[in-house]
Design a protein around this motif. Structure first.
Motif, mmCIF file in Angstrom:
data_model
loop_
_atom_site.group_PDB
_atom_site.id
_atom_site.type_symbol
_atom_site.label_atom_id
_atom_site.label_comp_id
_atom_site.label_asym_id
_atom_site.label_seq_id
_atom_site.Cartn_x
_atom_site.Cartn_y
_atom_site.Cartn_z
ATOM 1 N N ASP A 111 -2.716 -19.405 -5.912
ATOM 2 C CA ASP A 111 -2.114 -20.190 -6.845
ATOM 3 C C ASP A 111 -2.081 -20.982 -7.719
ATOM 4 O O ASP A 111 -2.314 -21.203 -8.352
ATOM 5 N N ARG A 112 -3.177 -22.216 -5.747
ATOM 6 C CA ARG A 112 -1.426 -23.682 -6.364
ATOM 7 C C ARG A 112 -3.128 -23.953 -7.123
ATOM 8 O O ARG A 112 -3.441 -24.766 -8.390
ATOM 9 N N ASP A 113 -4.394 -23.525 -6.647
ATOM 10 C CA ASP A 113 -6.112 -23.976 -7.499
ATOM 11 C C ASP A 113 -5.169 -23.784 -8.683
ATOM 12 O O ASP A 113 -5.700 -24.510 -9.959
ATOM 13 N N SER A 114 -5.052 -22.920 -9.254
ATOM 14 C CA SER A 114 -5.071 -21.585 -10.405
ATOM 15 C C SER A 114 -4.256 -22.787 -11.691
ATOM 16 O O SER A 114 -4.172 -22.937 -12.631
ATOM 17 N N LEU A 115 -3.090 -23.463 -10.786
ATOM 18 C CA LEU A 115 -2.239 -23.882 -11.807
ATOM 19 C C LEU A 115 -2.846 -25.378 -12.248
ATOM 20 O O LEU A 115 -2.634 -25.685 -13.622
ATOM 21 N N PHE A 116 -3.445 -26.023 -11.215
ATOM 22 C CA PHE A 116 -4.353 -26.541 -11.650
ATOM 23 C C PHE A 116 -5.390 -27.224 -12.627
ATOM 24 O O PHE A 116 -5.153 -27.493 -13.319
ATOM 25 N N ILE A 117 -6.091 -26.003 -11.887
ATOM 26 C CA ILE A 117 -6.949 -25.272 -13.508
ATOM 27 C C ILE A 117 -6.609 -25.076 -15.319
ATOM 28 O O ILE A 117 -6.616 -25.726 -16.092
ATOM 29 N N ALA A 175 -9.870 -17.389 -22.959
ATOM 30 C CA ALA A 175 -10.618 -17.637 -21.729
ATOM 31 C C ALA A 175 -10.984 -17.003 -20.913
ATOM 32 O O ALA A 175 -11.000 -17.970 -20.212
ATOM 33 N N GLY A 176 -9.863 -16.167 -20.431
ATOM 34 C CA GLY A 176 -9.320 -16.142 -19.127
ATOM 35 C C GLY A 176 -8.676 -16.106 -18.779
ATOM 36 O O GLY A 176 -8.292 -15.736 -17.571
ATOM 37 N N TYR A 177 -7.768 -17.531 -18.915
ATOM 38 C CA TYR A 177 -6.280 -17.615 -17.638
ATOM 39 C C TYR A 177 -5.726 -16.177 -17.635
ATOM 40 O O TYR A 177 -5.244 -15.781 -18.502
ATOM 41 N N GLN A 178 -5.172 -16.500 -16.883
ATOM 42 C CA GLN A 178 -3.874 -15.654 -16.712
ATOM 43 C C GLN A 178 -2.485 -16.016 -16.842
ATOM 44 O O GLN A 178 -2.757 -17.118 -16.726
ATOM 45 N N GLN A 179 -2.228 -15.018 -17.645
ATOM 46 C CA GLN A 179 0.078 -15.484 -18.306
ATOM 47 C C GLN A 179 0.407 -16.048 -16.987
ATOM 48 O O GLN A 179 1.145 -16.637 -17.319
ATOM 49 N N ARG A 180 0.801 -15.536 -16.085
ATOM 50 C CA ARG A 180 1.156 -15.558 -15.489
ATOM 51 C C ARG A 180 0.847 -17.428 -14.825
ATOM 52 O O ARG A 180 2.100 -17.860 -14.442
ATOM 53 N N PHE A 181 -0.053 -17.804 -14.475
ATOM 54 C CA PHE A 181 -0.419 -19.384 -14.173
ATOM 55 C C PHE A 181 0.351 -20.186 -15.144
ATOM 56 O O PHE A 181 0.805 -21.268 -14.875
ATOM 57 N N GLY A 213 -5.985 -37.659 -9.649
ATOM 58 C CA GLY A 213 -5.993 -37.909 -11.047
ATOM 59 C C GLY A 213 -5.797 -36.122 -11.549
ATOM 60 O O GLY A 213 -6.602 -36.602 -13.063
ATOM 61 N N ARG A 214 -5.612 -35.520 -10.522
ATOM 62 C CA ARG A 214 -5.637 -34.108 -11.180
ATOM 63 C C ARG A 214 -3.944 -33.750 -11.747
ATOM 64 O O ARG A 214 -2.986 -34.581 -11.529
ATOM 65 N N VAL A 215 -4.324 -33.571 -13.392
ATOM 66 C CA VAL A 215 -2.735 -32.592 -14.063
ATOM 67 C C VAL A 215 -2.086 -32.185 -13.455
ATOM 68 O O VAL A 215 -2.203 -30.921 -13.089
ATOM 69 N N VAL A 216 -0.652 -33.120 -13.496
ATOM 70 C CA VAL A 216 -0.015 -31.592 -12.563
ATOM 71 C C VAL A 216 1.340 -31.291 -13.669
ATOM 72 O O VAL A 216 2.328 -30.599 -13.597
ATOM 73 N N GLY A 217 1.543 -31.781 -14.653
ATOM 74 C CA GLY A 217 2.277 -31.733 -16.042
ATOM 75 C C GLY A 217 2.426 -32.729 -17.219
ATOM 76 O O GLY A 217 1.570 -32.789 -17.331
ATOM 77 N N ASP A 240 4.976 -25.600 -8.214
ATOM 78 C CA ASP A 240 4.295 -26.167 -7.240
ATOM 79 C C ASP A 240 3.555 -26.554 -6.923
ATOM 80 O O ASP A 240 3.318 -27.743 -6.421
ATOM 81 N N ILE A 241 2.926 -27.432 -7.966
ATOM 82 C CA ILE A 241 2.541 -28.169 -7.904
ATOM 83 C C ILE A 241 3.135 -29.754 -8.994
ATOM 84 O O ILE A 241 2.366 -31.275 -8.605
#
Length: 646
Positions: A111-117, A175-181, A213-217, A240-241
């Motif tokens: 889930d954490r990686d998915s939030l970054f994505i 684009a296929g991303y899940q709503q929960r994320f 360098g990853r976007v967190v917010g 979480d991120i």
């Protein structure tokens, strides 16, 4: 899930220098054979964080964090094992061959990686709107009006959100991303009636990056001057991120400049960062409107010990921010303060006077925080004895936060001159505060890593005797002795003992019939056995770099030592043998101690069987067997110097 080839992993591990990797985040100082620093994972005033260049590991003797270069990146960045490997590969210019992510890979992502994505998708979506959509022109006009160049827009990845209810949400779902994320990052808000809409609409978007360098917010500014219901600035909620107390806006873009110039400029807003960075002051970060936190200070301390806070010219705002600066002092950093003319902030002032004049102004008007705070309070208390007394206590409270006694002395002297009060009275007030603090805490004092020689053998014998006389948990005792065996197995696996036998061969042959009870030690022993069975001598790196986190962490803990032999012994020509000098003796005793404790358990089991035996001859045989075991147990005790009570 796609995998990084083993040969690439080996190449990364071979090239990743632990001192270089850790040195990117903390300032290391050599002490003995190791490097030391204040731990980046918890607050401390005295260094207990050790890096061993020879072993390629780090260990904090305060909070217990430990590992190799990969584990350090995992701990400090909060990433997975593969992501940490990719980070190090990028640092050392190693190409990581990977297949394109498959549907299975996407499903297996945490889930954490998915939030970054999802956050990265949103960031690119907002950038595309700013650059290519008709409404993006509104955002571009605003940024141009504020003097922000195209290069700065691209470097900080600024964007714009459409003034539409669900533009981002619809695009992400398509684009296929899940709503929960989308909901978990706060990008999408779900109403009670099931309808969903974007959190950010019709706003200039400021992506917030972590140090890698990853976007967190996101931070977002509305451009609607007539909208009284919506706040001017809106930020992503905690996730979480994204934890705003542990993030600084602009740090990713500023960290190299901060390290090179050994200075961090602290401002309040996004535009302050952009304008100063564009004006050549690249070592600047923002707290994004939040009160300065300990987590943010720890981030800065990875790169420098010097902070200059650039205040708006608002007296009320300055007073509200002073508590946060006390936190900086408490963490041992040096703090300077610069204030701007009334009504000006760093962004407006650099736009007004230009880059060169702004830099000159900072140099001329910077003053240390204690002197600044003392002058500020002295001016307010002028002519009022009660306010003066309160102001003095307030200043002493700040000085008390400074861990360096020499700096404290200098500031007490400065304060006494400004307030025209005896310096000794200030010191007495400080001592009173310290005494009250100690009485309130009533906590045992924790020691720092010592330089002096520590007699492991005598300490072990004393602990053995005390444990045996007092009794205690058999499981705990076995675990301690299993731990010591595995420590020696990892520390000296290929060291030759007598007759050309290595430490690992001797230990594993001697304990072949003993099954370790502690799961992690049993796994470590089995890994070593597997190596030997394949004709390969195990080495420490096999365990430190093992993919399993439990194995890596425990191996690092076993190989870390808080004690070092003081160089003063050598200076005075006093020879103190190292453990490795007495390895045959130490290994034999470690094996014997484990056998001794293991045999105790066997005796207890066999003695318990007597209650179940009814045949007289079997009873005699069992008694004889138990007596033989006890005799052997006593012989072992005699060899170890342990009194065995019958």
């Amino acid at each position: 899930m796609s995998l990084i080839p083993k040969e690439t992993v080996d190449q990364i591990l071979a090239q990743a220098d632990i001192v270089e990797v850790v040195g990117d985040f903390v300032s290391l100082k050599k002490k003995g054979q190791n490097m030391w620093a204040c731990c980046p994972f918890h607050h401390e005033k005295s260094p207990s964080f050790s890096v061993s260049p020879a072993k390629g590991i780090y260990k904090c003797f305060g909070c217990g964090k430990a590992g190799n270069s990969v584990q350090f990146i995992m701990d400090v960045e909060g990433t997975s094992f593969p992501e940490a490997l990719k980070y190090l590969a990028k640092k050392y210019g190693i190409e990581v061959p990977e297949d394109q992510p498959s549907p299975e890979y996407a499903k297996e992502q945490s889930d954490r990686d998915s939030l970054f994505i999802v956050s990265d998708f949103a960031n690119k979506h907002y950038q595309n709107i700013l650059q290519n959509h008709e409404q993006g022109g509104i955002g571009q006009s605003y940024l141009k009006e504020r003097g922000i160049s195209g290069a700065t827009i691209r470097k900080f990845e600024l964007g714009y959100s459409l003034d539409a209810w669900s533009d981002l949400t619809d695009a992400a779902l398509k684009a296929g991303y899940q709503q929960r994320f989308l909901e978990a990052t706060g990008l999408t808000i779900l109403k009670e009636d099931g309808k969903k809409y974007d959190r950010f609409r019709g706003r200039v978007m400021f992506p917030i990056h972590n140090v890698s360098g990853r976007v967190v917010g996101f931070g977002a500014r509305t451009l609607k001057s007539n909208d009284k219901k919506s706040p001017k600035y809106l930020n992503s909620p905690e996730s979480d991120i994204y934890h705003k107390s542990n993030v600084l806006y602009g740090l990713f873009q500023a960290k190299q400049a901060i390290r090179m110039q050994d200075m961090c400029y602290m401002v309040e807003g996004y535009l302050d960062v952009l304008s100063l960075h564009q004006g050549g002051i690249e070592n600047v970060v923002a707290s994004s409107g939040t009160s300065l936190t300990e987590g943010q200070i720890k981030l800065i301390s990875r790169y420098t010990q010097n902070i200059t806070v650039l205040y708006d010219g608002d007296a009320a705002g300055i007073k509200a921010s002073l508590r946060g600066i006390d936190l900086i002092l408490e963490n041992g950093l040096n703090v300077n303060v610069v204030t701007f003319p009334q009504g000006e902030d760093p962004d407006s002032y650099i736009q007004k006077v230009g880059d060169a004049a702004f830099k000159a102004y900072i140099q001329e008007h910077a003053q240390d925080f204690i002197s600044f705070k003392t002058s500020l309070y002295a001016e307010e208390a002028k002519g009022n004895p009660v306010k003066k007394a309160e102001a003095i206590r307030e200043i002493v409270t700040s000085i008390a936060k400074i861990p360096d006694p020499i700096k404290r002395t200098v500031f007490f002297r400065s304060c006494s001159l400004i307030f025209d009060i005896d310096e000794q009275l200030l010191i007495s007030e400080y001592n009173k505060m310290q005494l009250q603090g100690r009485q309130q805490q009533q906590q045992p004092k924790t020691g720092n890593p010592a330089d002096d020689y520590f007699d492991y053998e005598q300490a072990a014998l004393a602990a053995e005797a005390e444990e045996y006389e007092q009794g205690g948990s058999e499981t705990d005792e076995l675990k301690r002795y299993e731990r010591e065996i595995v420590r020696m197995l990892l520390s000296y696996p290929d060291k030759l003992l007598d007759d050309g036998v290595t430490t690992s061969q001797y230990i594993l042959e001697q304990l072949e019939d003993i099954e370790f009870r502690t799961p992690v030690y049993r796994r470590l022993v089995e890994l070593a056995k597997d190596k030997l069975n394949r004709g390969i001598l195990p080495v420490a790196d096999d365990f430190i770099n093992y993919p399993d986190n439990e194995i890596r962490t425990e191996s690092t803990n076993l190989l870390s030592d808080p004690y070092e032999l003081s160089p003063n012994w050598a200076t005075h020509q006093i020879y103190v043998p190292h453990e490795s000098d007495l390895l045959p003796y130490g290994t034999e005793r470690a094996v014997l101690r484990l056998k001794f404790r293991y045999l105790e358990g066997v005796i207890n089991v066999e003695a318990g069987k007597l209650k179940l035996v009814t045949d007289p001859q079997e009873q005699v045989n069992q008694i004889t067997y138990v007596m033989t075991l006890k005799k052997l147990h006593k012989q072992m005790g005699d060899m170890l110097g342990i009194v065995v009570f019958r």
